[in-house]
Design an enzyme around this catalytic site. Structure first.
Site, mmCIF file in Angstrom:
data_model
loop_
_atom_site.group_PDB
_atom_site.id
_atom_site.type_symbol
_atom_site.label_atom_id
_atom_site.label_comp_id
_atom_site.label_asym_id
_atom_site.label_seq_id
_atom_site.Cartn_x
_atom_site.Cartn_y
_atom_site.Cartn_z
ATOM 1 N N GLN A 1 0.648 -1.127 0.103
ATOM 2 C CA GLN A 1 0.109 0.120 0.070
ATOM 3 C C GLN A 1 0.836 1.181 -0.148
ATOM 4 O O GLN A 1 2.162 1.254 0.140
ATOM 5 C CB GLN A 1 -0.873 0.125 1.226
ATOM 6 C CG GLN A 1 0.001 -0.082 2.535
ATOM 7 C CD GLN A 1 -0.901 -0.814 3.345
ATOM 8 O OE1 GLN A 1 -2.047 -0.781 3.749
ATOM 9 N NE2 GLN A 1 -0.252 -1.526 4.773
ATOM 10 N N HIS B 1 -9.974 3.117 19.067
ATOM 11 C CA HIS B 1 -9.150 2.268 19.567
ATOM 12 C C HIS B 1 -9.908 1.573 20.788
ATOM 13 O O HIS B 1 -9.968 0.270 21.079
ATOM 14 C CB HIS B 1 -7.743 2.671 19.779
ATOM 15 C CG HIS B 1 -6.814 2.746 18.405
ATOM 16 N ND1 HIS B 1 -6.317 4.005 18.038
ATOM 17 C CD2 HIS B 1 -6.662 1.675 17.569
ATOM 18 C CE1 HIS B 1 -5.784 3.422 17.040
ATOM 19 N NE2 HIS B 1 -6.015 2.336 16.394
ATOM 20 N N ASP C 1 -0.569 0.117 13.686
ATOM 21 C CA ASP C 1 -0.361 1.339 14.461
ATOM 22 C C ASP C 1 -0.220 1.325 15.867
ATOM 23 O O ASP C 1 0.325 2.166 16.382
ATOM 24 C CB ASP C 1 -1.224 2.575 13.879
ATOM 25 C CG ASP C 1 -2.883 2.012 14.310
ATOM 26 O OD1 ASP C 1 -3.831 2.391 13.824
ATOM 27 O OD2 ASP C 1 -3.014 1.042 15.330
ATOM 28 N N ASP D 1 -8.622 -5.549 13.597
ATOM 29 C CA ASP D 1 -8.262 -4.081 13.186
ATOM 30 C C ASP D 1 -7.906 -3.775 11.926
ATOM 31 O O ASP D 1 -6.742 -3.462 11.732
ATOM 32 C CB ASP D 1 -7.384 -3.568 14.344
ATOM 33 C CG ASP D 1 -7.147 -2.063 14.186
ATOM 34 O OD1 ASP D 1 -6.151 -1.639 14.791
ATOM 35 O OD2 ASP D 1 -7.849 -1.461 13.478
ATOM 36 N N SER D 2 -8.515 -4.202 10.876
ATOM 37 C CA SER D 2 -8.224 -4.167 9.427
ATOM 38 C C SER D 2 -8.576 -2.655 9.047
ATOM 39 O O SER D 2 -9.225 -2.124 9.498
ATOM 40 C CB SER D 2 -9.155 -4.956 8.666
ATOM 41 O OG SER D 2 -10.303 -4.615 8.820
ATOM 42 N N SER D 3 -7.962 -2.479 7.628
ATOM 43 C CA SER D 3 -8.235 -1.203 7.132
ATOM 44 C C SER D 3 -9.396 -1.580 6.275
ATOM 45 O O SER D 3 -10.056 -2.846 6.486
ATOM 46 C CB SER D 3 -6.949 -0.832 6.173
ATOM 47 O OG SER D 3 -6.081 -2.045 6.007
HETATM 48 N N1 SAM Z 1 -8.021 1.680 12.441
HETATM 49 C C1 SAM Z 1 -7.690 1.606 10.932
HETATM 50 C C2 SAM Z 1 -9.171 1.660 10.178
HETATM 51 O O1 SAM Z 1 -10.195 1.240 11.089
HETATM 52 O O2 SAM Z 1 -9.182 2.089 9.061
HETATM 53 C C3 SAM Z 1 -6.947 0.324 10.650
HETATM 54 C C4 SAM Z 1 -5.849 0.433 11.631
HETATM 55 S S1 SAM Z 1 -4.531 -0.393 10.913
HETATM 56 C C5 SAM Z 1 -3.509 0.922 10.189
HETATM 57 C C6 SAM Z 1 -5.006 -1.397 9.448
HETATM 58 C C7 SAM Z 1 -3.854 -2.343 9.247
HETATM 59 O O3 SAM Z 1 -4.266 -3.522 8.608
HETATM 60 C C8 SAM Z 1 -2.858 -1.595 8.193
HETATM 61 O O4 SAM Z 1 -1.683 -1.473 9.126
HETATM 62 C C9 SAM Z 1 -2.920 -2.799 7.155
HETATM 63 O O5 SAM Z 1 -1.415 -3.206 6.692
HETATM 64 C C10 SAM Z 1 -3.248 -4.236 7.956
HETATM 65 N N2 SAM Z 1 -3.692 -5.319 7.094
HETATM 66 C C11 SAM Z 1 -4.382 -5.154 5.796
HETATM 67 N N3 SAM Z 1 -4.721 -6.142 5.524
HETATM 68 C C12 SAM Z 1 -3.912 -7.091 6.190
HETATM 69 C C13 SAM Z 1 -4.118 -8.550 6.370
HETATM 70 N N4 SAM Z 1 -4.515 -9.201 5.478
HETATM 71 N N5 SAM Z 1 -3.250 -9.049 7.510
HETATM 72 C C14 SAM Z 1 -2.608 -8.519 8.231
HETATM 73 N N6 SAM Z 1 -2.737 -7.089 8.454
HETATM 74 C C15 SAM Z 1 -3.477 -6.481 7.330
#
Ligand code: SAM
Length: 272
Positions: free
Chosen positions: A32, A63, A87, A155-157
């Site tokens: 990304q 959070h 994060d 806590d995914s994007s």
């Molecule tokens: N709080 C934020 C929101 O609700 O938009 C999301 C927080 S965190 C930054 C989301 C994280 O999920 C990112 O760092 C991303 O790299 C991670 N992520 C995305 N796909 C993933 C996967 N398949 N496995 C593990 N982490 C993943």
């Protein structure tokens, strides 16, 4: 100093904008685009693929509401798993409890490094001896690990890019197998204002997988629509029977009354 204006469109004709004094980082990883800006009103803001992930000023709403309803509903959460959460904010909230271990599985190690540098208030959680940080696809980790957890937080994007799989039925079916008896899952579920159809579709398959598949809500000022949905998934635990009366100290949003109110469906969602 020249100010920079950053916009995130939530719909084709609306969204959020920030004026920033500095762009602290902009890079593309194999997963990304990561950007960090020093904004005038929200402090530092982390963007992934142009979408706000977390801001210093308002991150606590999200959070705290992702983590505490689960940690307060489970009588004794000892082993916790966080999928995503690079994060460190969700991990920080989990570590407020006397857990034995908190495993965080983040697909993009650069998110962790960037947050260690620019978001110490969140990323200090990575230094806790109980934290176990794994840089891996969460979807693969849950199919290969033999470990079992009391609480799992997704806590995914948003459901784009590497995160798309973390919103699908097959993922939650596999995730359920990682629970210890009496365990529960919480997951960020998107905007009830702008993502109602995906929320409803997700609710349908979650109700087939879990005896209790509930949504709860909380404010998230810099996310689309300003109100955020979360899924609470368990085969037994009732989120309104919080065994523990007192949440951890120094929280900024969550308390027992907020917990109860969060599970009340707003009128505009009831009939839908
Ligand atoms: N709080 C934020 C929101 O609700 O938009 C999301 C927080 S965190 C930054 C989301 C994280 O999920 C990112 O760092 C991303 O790299 C991670 N992520 C995305 N796909 C993933 C996967 N398949 N496995 C593990 N982490 C993943």
């Amino acid at each position: 100093m020249k100010t920079i204006e950053i916009r995130e469109f939530h719909t084709p004709s609306s969204g959020i904008f920030f004026r920033a004094g500095r762009r602290l980082l902009s890079e593309r990883t194999p997963f990304q685009k990561i950007e960090v800006y020093e904004t005038d009103s929200y402090g530092r803001v982390l963007f992934l693929d142009g979408l706000v992930q977390t801001t210093e000023k308002d991150e606590f709403f999200y959070h705290e509401m992702l983590v505490h309803p689960a940690m307060m509903a489970h009588p004794r959460p000892e082993n916790v798993l966080i999928i995503g959460g690079g994060d460190g904010g969700a991990l920080r909230e989990v570590l407020r409890y006397p857990v034995k271990s908190a495993v965080l599985v983040e697909i993009d190690g650069r998110v962790i490094e960037v947050c260690r540098r620019w978001f110490p208030g969140l990323a200090k959680s990575f230094e806790d001896p109980r934290a176990e940080i794994t840089v891996e696809d969460g979807n693969r980790y849950i199919r290969e690990t033999g470990r079992r957890f009391d609480v799992i937080a997704v806590d995914s994007s948003d459901p784009v890019g590497p995160s798309a799989i973390l919103h699908q039925r097959s993922f939650f079916a596999a995730l359920k197998r990682c629970l210890r008896p009496g365990g529960l899952i919480v997951a960020q579920a998107g905007s009830p204002l702008f993502h109602l159809d995906p929320l409803r579709k997700k609710r349908r398959f979650l109700k087939q997988l879990f005896k209790r598949a509930l949504y709860y809500y909380g404010p998230a000022p810099t996310y689309p629509g300003g109100l955020w949905g979360y899924a609470f998934l368990s085969d037994g635990l009732d989120p309104l029977q919080t065994r523990r009366r007192r949440p951890p100290k120094k929280l900024k949003y969550y308390n027992i009354d907020v917990h109860r109110a969060a599970f009340a469906a707003p009128e505009f969602l009831k009939e839908r």
